[in-house]
Write a protein that holds these residues in place. Structure first.
Motif, PDB file in Angstrom:
ATOM      1  N   UNK A  93      11.381 -24.101 -69.678  1.00 12.80           N
ATOM      2  CA  UNK A  93      10.432 -24.911 -70.258  1.00 12.80           C
ATOM      3  C   UNK A  93      10.370 -26.115 -69.768  1.00 12.80           C
ATOM      4  N   UNK A 127      -1.444 -31.037 -74.693  1.00 11.15           N
ATOM      5  CA  UNK A 127      -2.756 -31.222 -73.796  1.00 11.15           C
ATOM      6  C   UNK A 127      -3.332 -29.961 -73.471  1.00 11.15           C
ATOM      7  N   UNK A 128      -4.733 -30.014 -73.324  1.00 12.04           N
ATOM      8  CA  UNK A 128      -5.478 -28.569 -73.004  1.00 12.04           C
ATOM      9  C   UNK A 128      -6.364 -28.952 -72.090  1.00 12.04           C
ATOM     10  N   UNK A 129      -6.928 -28.121 -71.054  1.00 13.49           N
ATOM     11  CA  UNK A 129      -7.581 -28.307 -70.146  1.00 13.49           C
ATOM     12  C   UNK A 129      -9.030 -27.579 -70.521  1.00 13.49           C
ATOM     13  N   UNK A 179       2.674 -24.927 -64.626  1.00 14.28           N
ATOM     14  CA  UNK A 179       1.549 -25.705 -64.067  1.00 14.28           C
ATOM     15  C   UNK A 179       1.654 -25.098 -62.677  1.00 14.28           C
ATOM     16  N   UNK A 202      -0.550 -27.396 -72.665  1.00 12.34           N
ATOM     17  CA  UNK A 202       1.074 -27.558 -72.813  1.00 12.34           C
ATOM     18  C   UNK A 202       1.468 -27.722 -74.101  1.00 12.34           C
ATOM     19  N   UNK A 261       9.817 -31.460 -71.180  1.00 16.60           N
ATOM     20  CA  UNK A 261       8.182 -31.976 -71.498  1.00 16.60           C
ATOM     21  C   UNK A 261       7.583 -30.611 -71.716  1.00 16.60           C
ATOM     22  N   UNK A 262       8.329 -29.404 -71.846  1.00 16.40           N
ATOM     23  CA  UNK A 262       7.575 -27.946 -72.035  1.00 16.40           C
ATOM     24  C   UNK A 262       6.642 -27.877 -70.885  1.00 16.40           C
ATOM     25  N   UNK A 263       6.632 -28.389 -69.747  1.00 16.62           N
ATOM     26  CA  UNK A 263       5.664 -28.214 -68.871  1.00 16.62           C
ATOM     27  C   UNK A 263       6.270 -27.421 -67.391  1.00 16.62           C
ATOM     28  N   UNK A 264       7.429 -27.080 -67.493  1.00 16.09           N
ATOM     29  CA  UNK A 264       8.024 -26.435 -66.267  1.00 16.09           C
ATOM     30  C   UNK A 264       7.597 -25.015 -66.220  1.00 16.09           C
TER      31      UNK A 264
END
Lengths: 315, 315
Positions: free
Chosen positions: A156, A85-87, A165, A75, A159-162
Motif C-alpha cells: 500500500x 484522488x480519483x481520475x 499506479x 487512490x 500514502x496508499x498509492x504504492x
C-alpha cells in the motif's frame, strides 16, 4: 467453520456490481449502470435499495452481516476510509463519508479499498493467485489498473498509492499527456479511454476500416487487425508493446513470480496473454527464473471477493 | 555505547572504495582502480592487502572487527551472499564465494548487498534520508541505480530485485536495446555508458562542438549545452526528461516522501535537482502532497556506511 457473510460493492467505471459474499462464494449478486461521469452520491440510494433487495430475496438479516466492503477506482486511504484522488470517474467520491453512509444504512462497519487492490486480494485468496507470496495484477480496461502482493503482504505504501499506479508509469517519455497530468503513461498510450483519439490522429486513419466503426474500441481494433487492416495491425502491435512494457516495469518494480492479467479487454484478444508471456520472457531481467503470466480467474467477481475478504481480514 | 567497527567495501564500476566504519563515521579509507571489465577475482588479493594496511595503520586488531560488509552492483542474494546477475561490470562475481573469502582472509562474517541498496541504507541511517520512513534513492552514474525504503523497511522482494531495477524500467517503448536485454530502459536512454553512442547517432553531431571532445560524457554535454551548442542542448534536455520520468516512475511505484539523488553526474549539473523537482511537482500524481527532492548527502561514503550498518543490523 463457516465464514461470516459480507456485503461487497465493486464501483466500476461502467457497471456497479453488488454481492453478498461468503469466503470465496458469491451468494447473490446484482448489477446496475454506473453513470460514473455523473458522480457517485446520486447513486447511493439506488445502491442501498439494491442491496436491501438482495438481503430480502436471500432472507438474510442484516444482523448476520459482518460488514460492508467497497472497491472503488482511485487512490484510497483505507485507514480513514476516504477517496483521496480519483481520475475522472466518480468525481465527487473524495467528498463522500462512506463510514457514515454504511452506519446510517445498515449499522455496519466498512472497509474501502482501491479496485485493483481489492481484485488482487480476491485473486490471491480465492482465484488464480492462490498460494502465491509474490503476485502482481494488471487489469486492462477503461484504464489500466495494477496492484502488488510482496512477500505475502498487500503493498500500500504510506500514502496508499504504492502498487496501484502502474498504469501511470511513463513508458513513452516523448508521449502525450495523460488524464492524470503525467506524460506518456501506459493509460494514455494504450487503454480504452485513449484509443479512439490515438487512432483518429494516425495518417492511415482516412483509409482504414476503423473509420467505418461507430466506436473505436479494442474489440474493433482486434477485429480489423485480424482482417489485416494496416492501421489496425500497427495500432494493435503498438498497444500490445505498451502493455508488455507495463508488465515488465511491474516485474522490475515488484519482483513477483506470477503476473495476473485481467480486465474487459481480455475478452477480445486471445493472443494478448501469449504475446505478453513471450515479451516478458525475452525482455524482463529475472535471473531467478521466468515470471508466469496467467489470466485472472474471475475478473467479474474478484473485486467483490477481495472486498469481502478485507472486511474480515485487515491485511 | 560505541558501535562496533566493521570493514566496508564498495565495489564501484570504476573505483573500489574500502573503509573501516564505526556507526556514521569512516575511521580510515582507501581507494583503488576497479578494472571491473576484467572481473573481480583477480582484485581480491589487492583488496585484502589494502584492508590489512588500513588495519595496521589504524592499529586495529581484526578480533575487534564485527564483520565485513560488501556493496556491489547487480542483483544480490543477501541471504546466500551470492551475486545472482550483474550487468557487464565484474562479470565473474556470480561465481565468487564471498563468505569463504571473508572467512579465510580475516575469519569474519559477511554481508553482501546491492550497491544502491547499501547507499540508501547509508543515507537513511546517517545521511539525508535520516528520520524518513519512505525514501527512494536514484543514483546517476555509469548506470542508473535505485532503491527504496517503504514504511521503514528496505524493499528487497523474494528474489532480491525489488527496488533496485528502476534504471531498467522502460521509459521509451520505442527506444533502443539496453545492456540488460530490455528495450528503452532509463539506462540506455540516459546514462554515462550509453551517452556517447546516442550522441554520435544524431544528425546534428557533424556540426556539434561535442565532436571535438575526446570523451563524450555528461560533463562535456552540460558544458556545451551552457555554450548553446544545439545538439548538446537537445540531448541534455532529453536526458533530463528521461531522469524525470525515472523519478516519477519510482514515486508512482514506491510512494516515498523524499527522493534522494546522487551519483557522479550530480557534480556536473547544478540544475539537475531543481529540474527534477519542478518536473516531479508538475507531473507526479501524489494527492497527499509534494515529494521532496534532495541531493544524497555523501555519495562517496554512503555505500560504505550502509554496508557497515548492514553488518550489524540485518534490516
Amino acid at each position: 467453520m463457516t465464514e461470516p457473510i459480507t456485503i461487497a460493492m465493486d464501483l466500476g467505471g461502467t457497471k456497479i456490481k453488488l454481492g453478498l459474499v461468503q469466503g470465496g462464494n458469491i451468494l447473490a449478486q446484482a448489477q446496475m449502470d454506473a453513470y460514473s461521469d455523473q458522480g457517485l452520491r446520486g447513486r447511493l440510494p439506488y445502491i442501498k435499495q439494491a442491496i436491501d433487495e438482495l438481503l430480502d430475496v436471500e432472507r438474510i438479516n442484516v444482523v448476520d452481516i459482518a460488514g460492508l466492503g467497497i472497491s472503488i477506482p482511485g487512490i484510497v486511504d483505507s485507514r480513514k476510509k476516504k477517496v483521496l484522488s480519483i481520475d475522472k470517474k466518480y468525481g465527487d467520491a473524495p467528498g463522500i463519508d462512506f463510514t457514515s453512509w454504511a452506519r446510517a444504512s445498515w449499522g455496519l462497519p466498512l472497509i474501502l479499498e482501491n479496485d485493483a487492490r481489492a481484485a488482487l486480494v480476491g485473486e490471491w485468496q480465492y482465484g488464480n493467485g492462490q498460494g502465491m507470496e509474490n503476485v502482481v495484477l494488471m487489469t486492462l480496461g477503461t484504464g489500466v489498473g495494477t496492484s502488488a502482493v510482496i512477500e505475502g503482504k498487500v503493498l500500500r505504501g504510506s500514502h496508499y498509492q504504492a502498487g496501484i499506479l502502474g498504469g501511470h508509469f511513463t513508458v513513452n517519455v516523448f508521449g502525450g499527456r495523460c488524464n492524470c497530468g503525467n506524460m506518456g503513461c501506459v493509460e494514455v498510450e494504450s487503454s480504452s479511454w485513449s484509443l479512439e483519439e490515438k487512432v483518429k490522429a494516425q495518417p492511415l486513419y482516412a483509409e482504414s476500416k476503423l473509420k467505418g466503426e461507430p466506436k473505436i474500441d479494442f474489440a474493433a481494433l482486434f477485429h480489423w487487425a485480424e482482417q489485416k487492416d494496416p492501421l489496425a495491425l500497427q495500432m494493435r502491435d503498438e498497444c500490445l508493446d505498451v502493455w508488455a512494457a507495463c508488465a515488465i516495469n511491474l516485474i522490475h518494480a515488484y519482483d513477483p513470480e506470477v503476473l495476473l492479467v485481467g480486465g474487459g479487454i481480455m475478452g477480445s484478444g486471445a493472443y494478448i496473454l501469449p504475446y505478453l508471456q513471450e515479451k516478458i520472457h525475452q525482455l524482463a531481467w529475472t535471473p531467478w527464473g521466468k515470471v508466469e503470466v496467467r489470466a485472472a480467474s474471475s475478473f467479474d467477481s474478484a473485486a467483490l471477493l477481495g472486498a469481502g475478504y478485507l472486511v474480515l481480514h485487515q491485511n
